[in-house]
Each structure stands twice: as structure tokens, then as C-alpha cells.
Design an enzyme around this catalytic site. Structure first.
Site, PDB file in Angstrom:
ATOM      1  N   ARG A 119      -5.767 -36.260  76.661  1.00  0.00           N
ATOM      2  CA  ARG A 119      -4.425 -36.834  76.453  1.00  0.00           C
ATOM      3  C   ARG A 119      -4.471 -38.008  75.468  1.00  0.00           C
ATOM      4  O   ARG A 119      -3.591 -38.142  74.620  1.00  0.00           O
ATOM      5  CB  ARG A 119      -3.840 -37.264  77.799  1.00  0.00           C
ATOM      6  CG  ARG A 119      -3.471 -36.042  78.651  1.00  0.00           C
ATOM      7  CD  ARG A 119      -3.317 -36.389  80.107  1.00  0.00           C
ATOM      8  NE  ARG A 119      -2.210 -37.279  80.357  1.00  0.00           N
ATOM      9  CZ  ARG A 119      -2.137 -38.099  81.400  1.00  0.00           C
ATOM     10  NH1 ARG A 119      -3.134 -38.161  82.277  1.00  0.00           N
ATOM     11  NH2 ARG A 119      -1.084 -38.838  81.584  1.00  0.00           N
ATOM     12  N   ARG A 132      -4.425 -44.493  89.129  1.00  0.00           N
ATOM     13  CA  ARG A 132      -2.996 -44.209  89.311  1.00  0.00           C
ATOM     14  C   ARG A 132      -2.802 -43.209  90.449  1.00  0.00           C
ATOM     15  O   ARG A 132      -3.565 -42.261  90.616  1.00  0.00           O
ATOM     16  CB  ARG A 132      -2.426 -43.632  88.019  1.00  0.00           C
ATOM     17  CG  ARG A 132      -0.962 -43.273  88.156  1.00  0.00           C
ATOM     18  CD  ARG A 132      -0.290 -43.184  86.837  1.00  0.00           C
ATOM     19  NE  ARG A 132      -0.584 -41.943  86.142  1.00  0.00           N
ATOM     20  CZ  ARG A 132       0.012 -41.603  85.006  1.00  0.00           C
ATOM     21  NH1 ARG A 132       0.868 -42.431  84.445  1.00  0.00           N
ATOM     22  NH2 ARG A 132      -0.277 -40.475  84.408  1.00  0.00           N
ATOM     23  N   ARG A 171      -2.582 -37.200  90.022  1.00  0.00           N
ATOM     24  CA  ARG A 171      -2.144 -36.093  89.168  1.00  0.00           C
ATOM     25  C   ARG A 171      -3.361 -35.340  88.650  1.00  0.00           C
ATOM     26  O   ARG A 171      -4.372 -35.951  88.315  1.00  0.00           O
ATOM     27  CB  ARG A 171      -1.352 -36.654  87.974  1.00  0.00           C
ATOM     28  CG  ARG A 171       0.120 -36.780  88.250  1.00  0.00           C
ATOM     29  CD  ARG A 171       0.848 -37.561  87.206  1.00  0.00           C
ATOM     30  NE  ARG A 171       0.600 -37.175  85.816  1.00  0.00           N
ATOM     31  CZ  ARG A 171       1.263 -37.681  84.764  1.00  0.00           C
ATOM     32  NH1 ARG A 171       2.209 -38.581  84.969  1.00  0.00           N
ATOM     33  NH2 ARG A 171       0.998 -37.311  83.544  1.00  0.00           N
ATOM     34  N   LYS A 177       4.532 -46.418  80.681  1.00  0.00           N
ATOM     35  CA  LYS A 177       5.809 -45.966  80.106  1.00  0.00           C
ATOM     36  C   LYS A 177       6.794 -45.519  81.187  1.00  0.00           C
ATOM     37  O   LYS A 177       7.960 -45.909  81.174  1.00  0.00           O
ATOM     38  CB  LYS A 177       5.482 -44.829  79.128  1.00  0.00           C
ATOM     39  CG  LYS A 177       6.630 -44.054  78.569  1.00  0.00           C
ATOM     40  CD  LYS A 177       6.139 -43.128  77.463  1.00  0.00           C
ATOM     41  CE  LYS A 177       5.082 -42.135  77.902  1.00  0.00           C
ATOM     42  NZ  LYS A 177       5.514 -41.034  78.748  1.00  0.00           N
ATOM     43  N   ARG A 181       6.591 -36.057  70.860  1.00  0.00           N
ATOM     44  CA  ARG A 181       5.154 -36.320  70.930  1.00  0.00           C
ATOM     45  C   ARG A 181       4.423 -35.805  69.700  1.00  0.00           C
ATOM     46  O   ARG A 181       3.220 -36.016  69.573  1.00  0.00           O
ATOM     47  CB  ARG A 181       4.581 -35.640  72.171  1.00  0.00           C
ATOM     48  CG  ARG A 181       4.500 -36.544  73.386  1.00  0.00           C
ATOM     49  CD  ARG A 181       3.919 -35.736  74.527  1.00  0.00           C
ATOM     50  NE  ARG A 181       3.203 -36.521  75.476  1.00  0.00           N
ATOM     51  CZ  ARG A 181       3.706 -36.920  76.648  1.00  0.00           C
ATOM     52  NH1 ARG A 181       4.939 -36.630  76.960  1.00  0.00           N
ATOM     53  NH2 ARG A 181       2.957 -37.581  77.496  1.00  0.00           N
TER      54      ARG A 181
HETATM   55  P1  AMP Z   1       3.862 -37.552  80.840  1.00  0.00           P
HETATM   56  O1  AMP Z   1       4.332 -37.614  82.243  1.00  0.00           O
HETATM   57  O2  AMP Z   1       4.845 -38.093  79.840  1.00  0.00           O
HETATM   58  O3  AMP Z   1       2.473 -38.129  80.661  1.00  0.00           O
HETATM   59  O4  AMP Z   1       3.740 -35.981  80.480  1.00  0.00           O
HETATM   60  C1  AMP Z   1       2.857 -35.159  81.206  1.00  0.00           C
HETATM   61  C2  AMP Z   1       2.498 -33.920  80.409  1.00  0.00           C
HETATM   62  O5  AMP Z   1       3.682 -33.131  80.172  1.00  0.00           O
HETATM   63  C3  AMP Z   1       1.900 -34.145  79.038  1.00  0.00           C
HETATM   64  O6  AMP Z   1       0.514 -34.451  79.083  1.00  0.00           O
HETATM   65  C4  AMP Z   1       2.169 -32.798  78.375  1.00  0.00           C
HETATM   66  O7  AMP Z   1       1.282 -31.812  78.848  1.00  0.00           O
HETATM   67  C5  AMP Z   1       3.560 -32.454  78.924  1.00  0.00           C
HETATM   68  N1  AMP Z   1       4.622 -32.959  78.026  1.00  0.00           N
HETATM   69  C6  AMP Z   1       5.613 -33.849  78.354  1.00  0.00           C
HETATM   70  N2  AMP Z   1       6.398 -34.093  77.286  1.00  0.00           N
HETATM   71  C7  AMP Z   1       5.908 -33.350  76.264  1.00  0.00           C
HETATM   72  C8  AMP Z   1       6.261 -33.185  74.896  1.00  0.00           C
HETATM   73  N3  AMP Z   1       7.287 -33.854  74.342  1.00  0.00           N
HETATM   74  N4  AMP Z   1       5.514 -32.326  74.143  1.00  0.00           N
HETATM   75  C9  AMP Z   1       4.481 -31.644  74.665  1.00  0.00           C
HETATM   76  N5  AMP Z   1       4.077 -31.770  75.935  1.00  0.00           N
HETATM   77  C10 AMP Z   1       4.776 -32.610  76.741  1.00  0.00           C
END
Ligand code: AMP
Length: 223
Positions: free
Chosen positions: A172, A128, A161, A13, A89
Site C-alpha cells: 500500500r 491499528r 484489517r 485520513k 488514488r
Molecule cells: P482505505 O480504507 O482508503 O485505505 O482503502 C482500502 C483499500 O480499498 C485500498 O487499499 C484499495 O485496495 C481500495 N480502494 C479504496 N479506494 C480506492 C481507489 N480510489 N482506487 C483503488 N482502490 C481503492
């Protein structure tokens, strides 16, 4: 144009929305990248969300909603639109986002959903490597950096990460299936969804996304 991009963790994404930003000049609004920047800068918000992010849990809805309202009302996003990557989310976030769009008179043009099966996601996430400085993302096999472990974009050292550990990956993916998937029905009822096969090379997947974006452009949905 205002787009939402939904995909399970590891589906590409972030990389694909960066490509959309590059080719369509549509600003990327990635909640994950923005929150990681807050953590890195040691801000109060960063401190309050770090524990959730590191173990792969969602940040509570109330924190995310305030954060998102602060972001989408910034000049650049209000004027130029955005591709929203990582939000909503949960169904609660999606319904609250509808209200925010009404409040600011924004129109949501489309919701893109990327589909990749679980076994492939685990394989992708484990290999990754991410740049904590600029947020660029690489893959040891599919998208290796030009110089081993060094970010092509800014030259910083790449790291894995914390939430790409085996335990966090499982959390996740589980959260995505249980909490994020129900959103799809919500947007389906609004006739906004475009489903995209996320299996293939970066270019193959991007070509599918591009086809959808060209269709949206042609149908005038982005005016
Ligand atoms: P991502 O980089 O999109 O995978 O986001 C990394 C982490 O940020 C996620 O696993 C959540 O812990 C947090 N996060 C990002 N966006 C949201 C959201 N809309 N709601 C809740 N947690 C979020």
C-alpha cells in the site's frame, strides 16, 4: 463544500475526515469504508474487489470510476457536498474525476494532503484496530477503545484489517508513492492544494486541518 483528502495509508485520513464530518456537517465519502461494506454484505461488487483490497492492491480504475459516479450523484452528496476520502488514488482517476465534476457542475474547493513519514506509518498501521461493523478506527497506543477490543461507537469486536498485515502495508505504501503522489502535481497546477503536517496527536493534526477549513470558509471558497 467539496473536498478531497489525500494521505498515505496509516496517516489518520479516515479518523480526521470523520472529525471534519462531525464538526462541519460535511458528509464523508470514504471509498475504502464503502467497499469494505460491500465485501461484508457479500454483494457482486464486494466479491469483485475483495482480493485486491486484502493484499493492499488498488481496485482497477474502471470499477472505481463507475462506483464513484454512482456515489457522488446520490442526493445527500449532490446537495450537501462531501469530503472525499480515498479517491482519487491514481492520475487517471484524478483526470476522470475532473470530468465528472464538469459533467455534474460540481466545484472542487480544495485538496488537503496529509504528510507523515514512512517509519511512522508502519508503526501506526501495525497497531491499528478497526471495527468491521461501523468502520471506526482505533490505535492501541494513540487512540485505544474505552473497553479493550470493543468498538466505542457500536460495541462490536475490533479486528485487525487483513490489509494491515506487514506485506500488505508495504504494497500500500509503495502504491501510494508510485501511483498516488503524482496526483499532487495535478492539483498543484490547479492551485487547490493545502499541505498539512500529519505528525502529532489526533487533536494537534485536527487543529491544523481546522485552520485550513476556517480559511476556506472565510475566503468564501465553500459557497
Ligand atoms: P482505505 O480504507 O482508503 O485505505 O482503502 C482500502 C483499500 O480499498 C485500498 O487499499 C484499495 O485496495 C481500495 N480502494 C479504496 N479506494 C480506492 C481507489 N480510489 N482506487 C483503488 N482502490 C481503492
Amino acid at each position: 463544500m467539496r473536498l478531497i483528502f489525500i494521505a498515505p495509508p496509516g496517516a489518520g485520513k479516515g479518523t480526521q475526515s470523520a472529525l471534519i464530518t462531525e464538526n462541519y456537517h460535511l458528509p464523508q465519502l470514504s471509498t475504502g469504508n464503502l467497499l469494505r461494506a460491500e465485501i461484508k454484505a457479500g454483494t457482486p461488487l464486494g466479491k469483485s474487489v475483495a482480493d485486491y483490497i486484502n493484499v493492499g492492491e488498488f481496485v482497477p480504475d474502471e470499477i472505481m470510476l463507475q462506483f464513484l459516479e454512482d456515489q457522488i450523484t446520490k442526493d445527500i452528496y449532490a446537495k450537501e457536498g462531501f469530503i472525499l476520502d480515498g479517491f482519487p488514488r491514481t492520475l487517471y482517476q484524478a483526470i476522470s474525476l475532473d470530468r465528472l465534476f464538469l459533467k455534474y457542475n460540481f466545484k472542487l474547493d480544495a485538496v488537503l494532503i496529509l504528510y507523515v513519514q514512512k517509519s511512522e506509518l508502519i508503526k501506526r498501521l501495525a497497531a491499528r484496530r478497526t471495527c468491521l461493523n461501523c468502520g471506526a478506527s482505533f490505535h492501541l497506543e494513540y487512540k485505544p477503545p474505552r473497553v479493550f477490543n470493543i468498538c466505542d461507537v457500536c460495541g462490536s469486536t475490533l479486528t485487525q484489517r487483513k490489509d494491515d498485515s506487514e506485506e500488505s502495508i508495504k504494497t500500500r505504501i509503495r502504491n501510494y508513492n508510485n501511483l498516488t503522489m503524482p496526483i499532487i502535481e495535478h492539483y498543484d497546477s490547479m492551485n487547490l492544494i493545502h499541505r498539512i503536517d500529519g505528525v502529532g496527536t489526533l487533536d494537534q493534526v485536527y487543529a491544523r486541518i481546522d485552520k485550513v477549513l476556517k480559511y476556506l470558509d472565510k475566503s468564501g471558497l465553500s459557497q
